[in-house]
Each structure stands twice: as structure tokens, then as C-alpha cells.
Design a protein around this motif. Structure first.
Motif, short mmCIF file in Angstrom:
data_model
loop_
_atom_site.label_atom_id
_atom_site.label_comp_id
_atom_site.label_asym_id
_atom_site.label_seq_id
_atom_site.Cartn_x
_atom_site.Cartn_y
_atom_site.Cartn_z
N PRO A 238 0.78 -1.24 0.00
CA PRO A 238 0.00 0.00 0.00
C PRO A 238 0.82 1.30 0.00
O PRO A 238 0.23 2.38 0.03
CB PRO A 238 -0.81 -0.11 1.30
CG PRO A 238 0.04 -0.93 2.19
CD PRO A 238 0.75 -1.91 1.32
N ALA A 239 2.13 1.22 -0.05
CA ALA A 239 2.95 2.44 0.01
C ALA A 239 2.61 3.38 -1.15
O ALA A 239 2.42 2.95 -2.28
CB ALA A 239 4.42 2.08 -0.02
N ILE A 240 2.53 4.68 -0.85
CA ILE A 240 2.20 5.70 -1.85
C ILE A 240 3.48 6.40 -2.27
O ILE A 240 3.89 7.42 -1.68
CB ILE A 240 1.18 6.72 -1.31
CG1 ILE A 240 -0.04 6.02 -0.70
CG2 ILE A 240 0.75 7.69 -2.41
CD1 ILE A 240 -0.85 5.21 -1.69
N ASN A 241 4.15 5.84 -3.25
CA ASN A 241 5.32 6.50 -3.84
C ASN A 241 5.37 6.16 -5.32
O ASN A 241 4.72 5.21 -5.78
CB ASN A 241 6.63 6.08 -3.14
CG ASN A 241 6.89 4.59 -3.22
OD1 ASN A 241 7.11 4.04 -4.29
ND2 ASN A 241 6.83 3.91 -2.06
N GLU A 242 6.10 6.95 -6.09
CA GLU A 242 6.07 6.83 -7.55
C GLU A 242 6.40 5.43 -8.04
O GLU A 242 5.67 4.86 -8.86
CB GLU A 242 7.03 7.85 -8.16
CG GLU A 242 7.03 7.83 -9.70
CD GLU A 242 7.97 8.88 -10.26
OE1 GLU A 242 7.51 9.97 -10.60
OE2 GLU A 242 9.19 8.57 -10.37
N LYS A 243 7.49 4.88 -7.54
CA LYS A 243 7.92 3.56 -8.02
C LYS A 243 6.85 2.50 -7.76
O LYS A 243 6.53 1.68 -8.63
CB LYS A 243 9.23 3.16 -7.34
CG LYS A 243 9.78 1.83 -7.81
CD LYS A 243 11.10 1.51 -7.12
CE LYS A 243 11.63 0.15 -7.57
NZ LYS A 243 12.92 -0.19 -6.88
N ASN A 244 6.28 2.54 -6.57
CA ASN A 244 5.27 1.54 -6.20
C ASN A 244 3.98 1.73 -7.00
O ASN A 244 3.38 0.76 -7.48
CB ASN A 244 4.98 1.66 -4.70
CG ASN A 244 4.21 0.46 -4.18
OD1 ASN A 244 4.40 -0.65 -4.63
ND2 ASN A 244 3.34 0.70 -3.22
N LYS A 248 2.43 -1.08 -9.58
CA LYS A 248 1.07 -1.62 -9.40
C LYS A 248 0.21 -1.34 -10.63
O LYS A 248 -0.60 -2.20 -11.03
CB LYS A 248 0.44 -1.02 -8.15
CG LYS A 248 1.05 -1.53 -6.86
CD LYS A 248 0.29 -1.12 -5.63
CE LYS A 248 0.45 0.34 -5.32
NZ LYS A 248 -0.15 0.70 -4.01
N ASN A 249 0.38 -0.18 -11.23
CA ASN A 249 -0.37 0.14 -12.45
C ASN A 249 -0.02 -0.85 -13.56
O ASN A 249 -0.90 -1.33 -14.28
CB ASN A 249 -0.05 1.57 -12.88
CG ASN A 249 -0.78 1.96 -14.16
OD1 ASN A 249 -1.99 2.13 -14.18
ND2 ASN A 249 -0.03 2.08 -15.25
N LYS A 250 1.26 -1.15 -13.70
CA LYS A 250 1.71 -2.11 -14.73
C LYS A 250 1.13 -3.49 -14.45
O LYS A 250 0.67 -4.19 -15.39
CB LYS A 250 3.23 -2.17 -14.78
CG LYS A 250 3.79 -2.88 -15.98
CD LYS A 250 3.50 -2.11 -17.26
CE LYS A 250 4.11 -2.76 -18.47
NZ LYS A 250 3.76 -2.03 -19.71
#
Length: 420
Positions: A238-244, A248-250
Motif C-alpha cells: 500500500p505504500a504511496i510512492n512513484e515507483k510503487n 502496481k499500475n503495470k
């Protein structure tokens, strides 16, 4: 009302000419909204009628535009096209129920609900537009036995027909419900009955085996599977950072194309909002929530997504020269607040019978705190290339009903382990 595409007034023709020059795209159509030079005939944005805490809202997903229609005849041959604009209001189930209570007198309406209902009916009476109960019918069919569907739908459809037959000026001026004889005669003839109650019953009976309603129900189940997967991906990290967020989008896009074999425009947009913690109550599932409540909330969101899709289903090349600009009517706060999340930029059809491929707008500014502009632009480019590539390839059919059943069961079992 007649409208004409103006060759000089429409932009980006050179961009589209290559598409329509392709032999396989001779019957392709694009309904362009973002770059349309035409203002909408009826609404320049979403708005609502309000009395204290009660609302009835009209949701505009067309950005205050009337779509420009682009096809080979217009773009390549430079011919003028003539269209007739039709205005439709698609009612959610709560609105259908409220209108039925108001028209029939059955059930209670509090004062504020009655006020906004009257304001809404005066508005649409002045516009003299069409009401569509198709969303309510699909939802009622999915959640009812055949007997229940026929009983409840017959009553609600009779009320919808009363609205269709209502003499608009009498209601606007005096809040009085009178019926137009020519309208009554039309529906008596159409449904083979001598009163509106029987007309409603016959209309409901004609829909029991309707393939259109089955398609809507099946599509909602696909959306539900998408939402289950979306939540599982987010719960696991659930971390909210760009890489994560991008990872997750991919993963979610891969699920759509490999497991479902379909690229769902609204779901793939919603996923990026959700992974970035910007979906608000639209995906209302928390780690400490019970499994039953999580399932209930996700199924409700799946139906919300279907409701938001219905306007684009009415914008089809097979209906031309009629252009049906349809707007959602809802009292649900989360639907009234979706804003830029689901505005339509364009809808592409490869031929007269193909399914729609919508392109949705994105509120890029909201993502600035978590995703850089360059990375976000890359997501959009990759997604557009993926969509084009899928249109060009001879893809297998989307997931079968039996496989979808198995997939939903598997995803629900995974969700059980993560819920309280």
C-alpha cells in the motif's frame, strides 16, 4: 435539431486522415470531444438541484461539448455531414424509485426530496427530453428473480411512461400532472394495452430475455473482477510512492490484457487514482473491513462504472445521423463527485458494428505530488500504444463466463485472507 460538421471548423483532420486511408478502416468512426469545436446543445457541465442535504445531479462526461463525428466521408472526402441531436437522461435506480414514488403516490417522500424532484421534473419538462430506465432494469434483473423483476419493473416502467406522457407546460406552470392523448395512444399501440399499468407490464415482459440487459450484467461482473484485483494489488503493497504506484499500475494492466483479454478504460484509469490514494469513496475498501462489506462495496462500484459507461454506448455510428448525447442522473454523492476522473475525450469504432474504444481524460495536476509529469506522460503513451496495438491485432475473445466465474471465486478467496 440538424447540425453540420464544418470542414474548416474541425481541427486535427491531418492527424486522422492516415487512419481513414487504411483499407481496414473505411467504416471507422471517431466521436471527438476534447477537440470538438461545438458546444453542447444542452449542458456546459455537471450541476445539481439541491434542498438541504438532498440532491439530484446531472453528470456531464462530455466536457460541455457536442461530439464532432470523424469518418472517411468527412475527413478524406471532405463532405459535409448532417446530424440530428437527441437528448437522453439515464436514470440511476434511486432516481427511478424516487420518481415512481412521486408519480404513483406509493411510499413516502420527505419534503426536501419532493422539492428536488419537482425542480428536476420542471427542468426536464422544459427541455422535453427522454428518460432512460435501462440502468435500473439491468440492475433489477441482476438482483431479482424473474417474478420479482416483472412485478417491480412493471410498476416503475408504468411511472416512466407517465412521465413520457406528461403535458410539460401544465407541470412547469402549475406542478399539475396531465397526460397528452397522442402520447397515451402511442404507448397503448406500442405495448398492446389500454392503460399505462398494462403497458409497463408488457414492457417488462419484453425485457426478460433481452440480450442488451444480459450484456450490461456481464460487463458489471467483469468490472467487479477488475476491482477485486485492484484492491488485492494495493493491499499487498500500500505504500504511496512513484515507483510503487507505477509498478502496481503495470501489474493491473497486465491482469486486464492477460487474464481478461480486454482493456477496460474506466477501470485502468480508476486504478491509477486508487493506487495514488485519490479515488476517495469510489473504491471504499479498507484493510480492517469485513469481507461481506468489502464485497458489497465493490459490487456497488462495479454498477456505478456501468452507469457511467452508458452514455458512450448511445454514441454509436450505427445510430447516425442521430447523435444521442446522454447524461447520467443520480443522487449518489460519489457519482456526482467523480469530476475529471471519467470525462470522455473521444470514442473510436473500427467499423459500424465494433465495440467502442473510449479514451478518457485525466486530471494530471492531482498526481503531481506522487508522480512526475514525465513518468505520467509515459504511462499515457504506453497505454495509448497498447490500445492501438490491440485494435490492430486479431485478438481472441474476452474471458468466457465460466472462466470469469472461476476467476472471481479465486479473487474473493484471496480477499478473505486480507479482510478483518
Amino acid at each position: 435539431m440538424r447540425d453540420i460538421n464544418n470542414v474548416k471548423g474541425t481541427r486535427r483532420l491531418s492527424l486522422y486522415s492516415n487512419i481513414f486511408d487504411h483499407p481496414d478502416m473505411k467504416d471507422a468512426h471517431i466521436f471527438e470531444l476534447s477537440n470538438s469545436p461545438y458546444k453542447a446543445q444542452f449542458y456546459d457541465g455537471s450541476f445539481h438541484f439541491e434542498s438541504n442535504t438532498k440532491k439530484i445531479g446531472i453528470v456531464d462526461q462530455f466536457q460541455g461539448k457536442r461530439p464532432a463525428v470523424l469518418n472517411r466521408e468527412f475527413v478524406v472526402e471532405r463532405k459535409e455531414l448532417q446530424f440530428y441531436i437527441v437528448h437522453t437522461l439515464i436514470l440511476d435506480s434511486h432516481i427511478v424509485d424516487g420518481l415512481h414514488r412521486f408519480i404513483s403516490g406509493k411510499g413516502k417522500l420527505d419534503i426536501d426530496t419532493r422539492v428536488v424532484t419537482i425542480d428536476f421534473l420542471k427542468h426536464v419538462s422544459q427541455l422535453n427530453c427522454d428518460y432512460s430506465p435501462m440502468f435500473y432494469l439491468a440492475e433489477n434483473m441482476a438482483k431479482s428473480s424473474k417474478e420479482q423483476f416483472l412485478k417491480t419493473s412493471s410498476e416503475k416502467l408504468a411511472s416512466v411512461l407517465r412521465l413520457h406522457c406528461m403535458e410539460e407546460s401544465s407541470f412547469v406552470e402549475n406542478e399539475e400532472i396531465k397526460y397528452k392523448k397522442e402520447a397515451l395512444d402511442h404507448y397503448y399501440d406500442l405495448y398492446g394495452a389500454s392503460n399505462l399499468d398494462d403497458c409497463g407490464a408488457n414492457w417488462a415482459k419484453s425485457l426478460v430475455d433481452a440480450q442488451e440487459l444480459k450484456y450490461y450484467i456481464d460487463l458489471t461482473r467483469v468490472s467487479y473482477a477488475c476491482l477485486l484485483k485492484m484492491v488485492l494489488i494495493h493491499f499487498m503493497n500500500p505504500a504511496i510512492n512513484e515507483k510503487n504506484i507505477l509498478a502496481k499500475n503495470k501489474e493491473f494492466e497486465t491482469f486486464l490484457t492477460s487474464e481478461l483479454n480486454i482493456l477496460m478504460a474506466r477501470e485502468v484509469n480508476l486504478a491509477l487514482y486508487y493506487f495514488s490514494n485519490f479515488a476517495g469513496k469510489f473504491v471504499n475498501v479498507q484493510p480492517n473491513m469485513s469481507f461481506a462489506k468489502a464485497v458489497k462495496n465493490l459490487k456497488a462500484t462495479a454498477w456505478d462504472l456501468l452507469l457511467l459507461r452508458l452514455p458512450e454506448f448511445l454514441l454509436t455510428p450505427s445510430n447516425l445521423p442521430e447523435i444521442n448525447t446522454a447524461y447520467i442522473v443520480s443522487s449518489e454523492e460519489k457519482l456526482l463527485s467523480v469530476g475529471d476522473m471519467f470525462n470522455l475525450e473521444s470514442i473510436f469504432y473500427s467499423d459500424l458494428k465494433s465495440n467502442a474504444s473510449p479514451k478518457l481524460s485525466f486530471n494530471a495536476e492531482i498526481f503531481e505530488p506522487v508522480i512526475s509529469k514525465g513518468k505520467l506522460d509515459a504511462v499515457f503513451r504506453d497505454r495509448e500504444h497498447l490500445s492501438i496495438r490491440r485494435l490492430q491485432e486479431n485478438l481472441a475473445a474476452p474471458i468466457s463466463d465460466s472462466k470469469l466465474n472461476w476467476l472471481i471465486e479465486d479473487l474473493e478467496n484471496q480477499l478473505k485472507y486480507l479482510c478483518a
